[in-house]
Scaffold this active site. Structure first.
Site, short mmCIF file in Angstrom:
data_model
loop_
_atom_site.label_atom_id
_atom_site.label_comp_id
_atom_site.label_asym_id
_atom_site.label_seq_id
_atom_site.Cartn_x
_atom_site.Cartn_y
_atom_site.Cartn_z
N SER A 94 0.86 -1.19 0.00
CA SER A 94 0.00 0.00 0.00
C SER A 94 0.89 1.23 0.00
O SER A 94 1.50 1.56 1.02
CB SER A 94 -0.89 0.01 1.25
N LYS A 121 -7.30 2.00 -2.51
CA LYS A 121 -6.86 1.60 -1.16
C LYS A 121 -6.86 2.80 -0.22
O LYS A 121 -7.30 2.69 0.92
CB LYS A 121 -5.47 0.96 -1.22
N LYS A 148 0.28 6.30 8.29
CA LYS A 148 0.94 6.28 6.98
C LYS A 148 -0.11 6.42 5.86
O LYS A 148 0.05 7.21 4.93
CB LYS A 148 1.72 4.97 6.80
#
Lengths: 295, 295
Positions: A96, A171, A239
């Site tokens: 990701s 995502k 993140k």
């Protein structure tokens, strides 16, 4: 059956690789930093030295590493995948990472006569072990069809959402919804609990209606039972929201609640919670209210 | 079977009263402001003059009106319910109003030797018509048991969540989760769409994972297909979030995303959207981004 190179045999990557070996794929990995898990070698995983050798040996190279800089290093660093690639091979990044840099990586791989898919997953360690990951794919229809049998060994809900970068964008969108829904449930439970309601009964009442969600079910329960072992760590969600906020700046989009929710994660991290499950977001609101949802 | 007085035969109240008549209850209403709907009279609804007379005639009085001031007026105004109440009767307020003032109303009704339940609902007009409302109840166990057969004619997921006021608190918690989940889906779809993804495919991919919710399913679809006819009007959700924010002040709780989401609803109302469905919240973010999720 094509030979698959697998780079990144961590908490997520190892069980995913295990499913590919179980399905009969020839699998090759590098002992670059450390030897692959013994149980994968026992299942038939072949070990070589260097990512470039992985790329030379395999038809399809899968990467599953923590963040954008690691993907860049693995693909384009010294003795990286790009060094070993020859025409017709397929690189699939299942990490990701940044949608914007993904587009750059895809261009560079395609310039070598290869194909590229970004295919990040959701579902966590549980989904990786059960082969029930949601896989969000960006790239060409041709590359997607080629990769599909491989994806089907690791996941359940597999969608080609658009061209390169769009898998990563999806995502990020997923992580926005997850974080903000956790925050929504946390605001509601702190409010109700401080007003004197039993948070478990409130959660139960809400599950029957429009407020129902997987988050209310799973993370709402964690907030009430104080079960903050990960799960999915706050530092990883920080993140992901950082990718959303950088993307918002680059694209010209305002994400007000994503921004505030990142601040609440920051507060959790500041109070020692970076490695707790993201449901521990509730603790930031609890500190602000001087009141805990339950004992 | 007890006789039921029903005050507030609007979009929600009329179908709810209809189910009680269908179940064989004797039902009485006032022609205070306007005559009750003809179809309810045809089903056997009896009409009297004045809320006090409704209270004199009925064993149980249900109120289903727009907001806190209307409940206060109906219960304690001139010729109000309180004037006609005698010991042993039960007042059930099914409106969505202030939890704090609810506690006061309950005290005043109980001082007359009667019982009081706050029992707000979620599920909207569709749920009222289908008798599938979620009913969140605050009050005593005894009063709840007495009212339960009545509730079961109107709803499905019926929970006694705590003492008086807690039913309304739970409804506020519900509306926080619903509003903030709509906002979460809106941020995700605006982000993904401006990044070049097909929002319908993004929604599809997200439905398989942890981001799944009734809101992503129903309101996500509305944002993509631009179906903003209510549904549940933004001006009503503004009322509910105002209760949340007043409550936050009174209780000492911080609700950062509820606060921001109310500002986004305010922006929708400022642009003529007060009577649109609450999924039209996405328009506030679209204006900020200069980009629409879909055409």
């Amino acid at each position: 059956m094509e030979t698959i190179g697998f780079i990144g045999l961590g908490i997520m990557g190892a069980p995913m690789a295990g499913h590919l070996l179980d399905a009969g794929y020839e699998l090759v990995a590098s002992d670059h930093r450390r030897a692959p898990p013994r149980w994968l070698v026992d299942k038939g995983l072949r070990t070589v030295t260097g990512h470039d050798t992985v790329a030379r040996t395999a038809d399809i190279v899968i990467t599953m590493v923590p963040d954008t800089p690691q993907v860049r290093e693995v693909l384009f660093g010294e003795a990286g995948v790009a060094v070993g690639l020859t025409k017709g091979k397929l690189v699939i990044d299942m990490s990701s990472i940044s949608p914007i840099e993904t587009r750059e990586f895809a261009e560079r791989i395609k310039a070598l006569g290869c194909d590229y898919l970004d295919a990040p997953v959701s579902g966590g360690e549980v989904g990786a072990k059960a082969a029930t990951l949601t896989i969000m794919v960006g790239g060409s229809e041709t590359a997607f069809e080629r990769a599909k049998p491989v994806f089907e060994k690791m996941g359940k809900n597999i969608t080609l959402v658009g061209e390169n970068g769009v898998g990563q964008t999806t995502k990020v969108a997923n992580q926005i919804v997850v974080a903000l829904t956790i925050e929504a449930v946390a605001e509601a439970l702190v409010f109700a609990s401080k007003a004197g309601a039993d948070p478990a009964k409130v959660r139960q009442a809400l599950m029957g209606g429009l407020a129902a969600s997987r988050i209310l079910e799973v993370h709402g329960e964690r907030m009430i039972s104080r079960s903050f072992d990960p799960g999915f760590r706050i530092e990883l969600h920080q993140k992901d929201l950082a990718l959303a906020l950088e993307g918002a700046k680059a694209l010209g989009v305002s994400l007000p609640n994503t921004s505030t929710t990142q601040q609440l994660f920051n507060s959790c991290a500041a109070n020692g919670g970076a490695k707790q499950d993201h449901s521990a977001l509730v603790r930031a609101l609890e500190r602000m209210a001087g009141h805990q949802v339950s004992e």
